[in-house]
Enzyme design. Sequence first.
Site, PDB file in Angstrom:
ATOM      1  CD  GLU A  83      82.489  35.128  68.781  1.00 58.32           C
ATOM      2  OE1 GLU A  83      83.560  34.395  68.642  1.00 58.32           O
ATOM      3  OE2 GLU A  83      82.032  35.994  67.894  1.00 58.32           O
ATOM      4  CB  CYS A  97      75.613  42.704  68.762  1.00 59.83           C
ATOM      5  SG  CYS A  97      75.252  41.590  67.430  1.00 59.83           S
ATOM      6  CB  CYS A 104      73.658  29.796  62.774  1.00 49.78           C
ATOM      7  SG  CYS A 104      72.015  30.402  62.008  1.00 49.78           S
ATOM      8  CB  CYS A 108      73.798  32.954  55.264  1.00 51.97           C
ATOM      9  SG  CYS A 108      72.249  32.924  55.786  1.00 51.97           S
ATOM     10  CB  CYS A 111      77.100  34.019  57.954  1.00 46.96           C
ATOM     11  SG  CYS A 111      76.921  34.220  59.431  1.00 46.96           S
ATOM     12  CB  CYS A 318      80.871  36.394  61.270  1.00 47.40           C
ATOM     13  SG  CYS A 318      79.846  37.491  60.844  1.00 47.40           S
TER      14      CYS A 318
END
Length: 356
Positions: A83, A97, A104, A108, A111, A318
């Site tokens: 994205e 961005c 990932c 976290c 997130c 997110c």
Amino acid sequence: MDPALLESTLADAGQPAFRARQVWEWAARGAAGYGEMTNVPAALREELDGRVPFSSLELVREAFATDGTVKALFRTHDGRSVEAVLMQYRDGRRSVCLSSQSGCPLTCTFCATGTMKFGRNLTAGEILDQALHFRREHEINHVVFMGMGEPMMNLPQVLETCRRLPSMGVTHRRTAVSTVGWIPGIDALAEEPMPIRLALSLHAADEALRSQIMPINDRYPLAEVLAACERFYAAKKRQVFVEYVMLAGVNDQAVHARELAAVLDPRIYKVNLIPYNPTGMYDGSPRAVIERFRAVLEEQGVGATIRLTMGRDIDAACGQLAAKVAGEEASVGAEADPGAGEESGPAPDAEAAAAP
Ligand code: SAH
């Protein structure tokens, strides 16, 4: 477009050295295809069409917010979700961005990307293609690596991308890499001649609380991360942006602000408070709480801004868009996404910028 593949293909074809630059510059200035490259011989354009994909990414969906924010969901050749977001500000800043990984590997807790399966590192071509997508419609002047993934874990490809950004209108000083505090990456960026900016996702000054929010803190404790940021500052003389996501009742009290101010040298750091875009696990702090937090920081001499929220009406939080599309595909029997999620962030020198 993969610049390395472009160069090797043209070299194999016996083309003069200037040709790769000529073709790349067309792409970087927003050409929609090889057909537009009028100073490149037609036969060569046709050959390139067959051998160097004009984009390595397939656009799956695009969402347009009323405030001008555009979010794109792409798929790589091996089916990974990526994205990217374009944010347009009234002052003329156009910031993109970018994602550096699909998914990932870090976890976290606030997130969405972190709760999904890690796909893989993206290539420089795949990162550049996110920016080129927006470049075809708009001038762009800032880039932030605040999308999916941890850019410091894919630093060679991120730096290769940065090298190409000026040809698209984005100088190194208007490019920022955001990290959870991956110390080897911070040190490598400090050594890097390109004057790229550093943003640190901090979120809690207390080690125990930070570990709870960001498990990476067990590997790279905040005190050591701040020491690395101070080395970066000493080497580059560039302030470090601190990102601080405001989680209701978790890290948003006056005591947390005082703890934060106590560890930050105001000459080195500038704080950007991020209104949380809820993705399940936490609630976002109310506006008044964020204002009070900022006031406490300022009282302690630490400069702080509150990030402007953009794109709320287009699933800009997110992973929202990727998750939604994956859900729709699953419901019609197609394969679900191998991992998706995204964050967007502020322009490097932003007074205020987009909420992820
Ligand atoms: N891995 C890097 C870059 C991606 S995250 C990093 O952590 O810095 C970019 C920023 O978006 C980080 O500061 C992250 O904390 C923030 N973020 C992630 N999810 C968010 C959410 N739901 N709402 C607001 N900010 C979020």
